[in-house]
Scaffold this motif. Sequence first.
Motif, short mmCIF file in Angstrom:
data_model
loop_
_atom_site.label_atom_id
_atom_site.label_comp_id
_atom_site.label_asym_id
_atom_site.label_seq_id
_atom_site.Cartn_x
_atom_site.Cartn_y
_atom_site.Cartn_z
N UNK A 241 0.83 -1.20 0.00
CA UNK A 241 0.00 0.00 0.00
C UNK A 241 0.87 1.25 0.00
N UNK A 242 1.94 1.24 0.78
CA UNK A 242 2.86 2.39 0.81
C UNK A 242 3.44 2.64 -0.58
N UNK A 243 3.90 1.58 -1.24
CA UNK A 243 4.48 1.76 -2.58
C UNK A 243 3.42 2.20 -3.58
N UNK A 244 2.20 1.67 -3.45
CA UNK A 244 1.12 2.05 -4.37
C UNK A 244 0.78 3.53 -4.23
N UNK A 245 0.66 4.01 -3.01
CA UNK A 245 0.33 5.43 -2.83
C UNK A 245 1.48 6.31 -3.28
N UNK A 246 2.72 5.88 -3.04
CA UNK A 246 3.87 6.64 -3.52
C UNK A 246 3.86 6.75 -5.04
N UNK A 247 3.53 5.64 -5.73
CA UNK A 247 3.48 5.67 -7.19
C UNK A 247 2.31 6.53 -7.66
N UNK A 248 1.18 6.44 -6.98
CA UNK A 248 0.02 7.27 -7.30
C UNK A 248 0.40 8.75 -7.23
N UNK A 249 1.05 9.14 -6.14
CA UNK A 249 1.45 10.53 -5.94
C UNK A 249 2.48 10.96 -6.99
N UNK A 250 3.41 10.05 -7.29
CA UNK A 250 4.42 10.36 -8.31
C UNK A 250 3.78 10.58 -9.68
N UNK A 251 2.87 9.69 -10.05
CA UNK A 251 2.19 9.83 -11.35
C UNK A 251 1.34 11.11 -11.39
N UNK A 252 0.74 11.46 -10.27
CA UNK A 252 -0.03 12.70 -10.21
C UNK A 252 0.90 13.90 -10.41
N UNK A 253 2.08 13.85 -9.82
CA UNK A 253 3.06 14.92 -10.03
C UNK A 253 3.52 15.00 -11.47
N UNK A 254 3.71 13.84 -12.11
CA UNK A 254 4.15 13.84 -13.51
C UNK A 254 3.12 14.51 -14.41
N UNK A 255 1.85 14.09 -14.28
CA UNK A 255 0.85 14.65 -15.19
C UNK A 255 0.55 16.11 -14.84
N UNK A 256 0.64 16.46 -13.55
CA UNK A 256 0.44 17.86 -13.16
C UNK A 256 1.53 18.73 -13.79
N UNK A 257 2.75 18.24 -13.80
CA UNK A 257 3.83 19.00 -14.42
C UNK A 257 3.66 19.11 -15.92
N UNK A 258 3.21 18.03 -16.57
CA UNK A 258 2.96 18.09 -18.01
C UNK A 258 1.91 19.15 -18.33
N UNK A 259 0.82 19.13 -17.57
CA UNK A 259 -0.27 20.09 -17.81
C UNK A 259 0.17 21.51 -17.49
#
Length: 342
Positions: A241-259
Amino acid sequence: MLRRDDELTGLDFPVLIGDIGGTNARFAILVDAQAEPKEFSNVETASYGNIDEAIQSAILDKTAIQPRSAVLAVAGPVSGDEIDLTNCNWVVRPKVMLEKLGLSDVVVLNDFEAQALATVALGEDSMERIVDGAGDAFGSRVILGPGTGLGVAGMVHARHIWIPVPGEGGHMDMGPRTVRDAEIWPHLEPIEGRISAEQLLCGRGLVNIYRAVASANGAKPAFSTPAEITSSALDETDANAVEALDLFVTCLGRIAGDLALVFMSHGGVFLTGGIAQKIVPALKRGNFQAAFEDKAPHTELLKAMPVFVITHPRGALAGLTAFARTPVSFGVETEGRRWRRD
């Protein structure tokens, strides 16, 4: 077809205001331009067969106020006289609403236009800053929110008004970036052969990531809901769960930066919705910001853009209320999205 001067005319009060998502719908009635909106309890969309039934039963039957107009924000593209919601089986039929609900005027916007309006209607006391940046009060803005799906919109300032820019950016492709991503990606559940941002960055997306992480680790998933995964991740009681939420947050940061690069959002990036509010501690750990700014050769450009989480529980209603009070203050296109009784 509506003329531009028709589009800019005000709405007749009282105005029914609605924010209709895939899971919940929120409503209020604005009696006049100076009044505070009268709010009602959240409506679960699954509890009613259609939106007209929900409005009549959960709102109109509980007040003596009869709205004359309605401004509704819906989770899906607005086109035609029958508007399908992306993650809900409701269909909004404004012409039918005029007759069945006794309305004279119905305006339907995309739900993330309402969220974009909220960034102007709300002050910083209704937000939490998670990434510092100088920002520009009149700079372009990006709004995105993981919820039942992933909503995305822009907000630009031109000719002394704020103009929301709706879209379906949540359905952009998202691929692996690191060696660990490449180990996890084959275990993700695709939709029609591809992994979109929404397939990762929403409630079911977090479950998708968690199952993929567990599978990549040769483990059996212990949880089946976003709430269980989030709780265990924040408490650090389950490594998957820790790794899943970390990846979720990372992917959110990636797409937020793209946008942010697409919109050159010097005015900031705004994360909305219940999921973002619940994971603020995870968003502040650093991997969101690292992913957001990891956009060489424009890292320094991203570092100047602030990121906020909107913490107001009904931010979209606040945005719609601001629009309903003074439509001329916003560049909201209503052609093809406003229905009036003849």
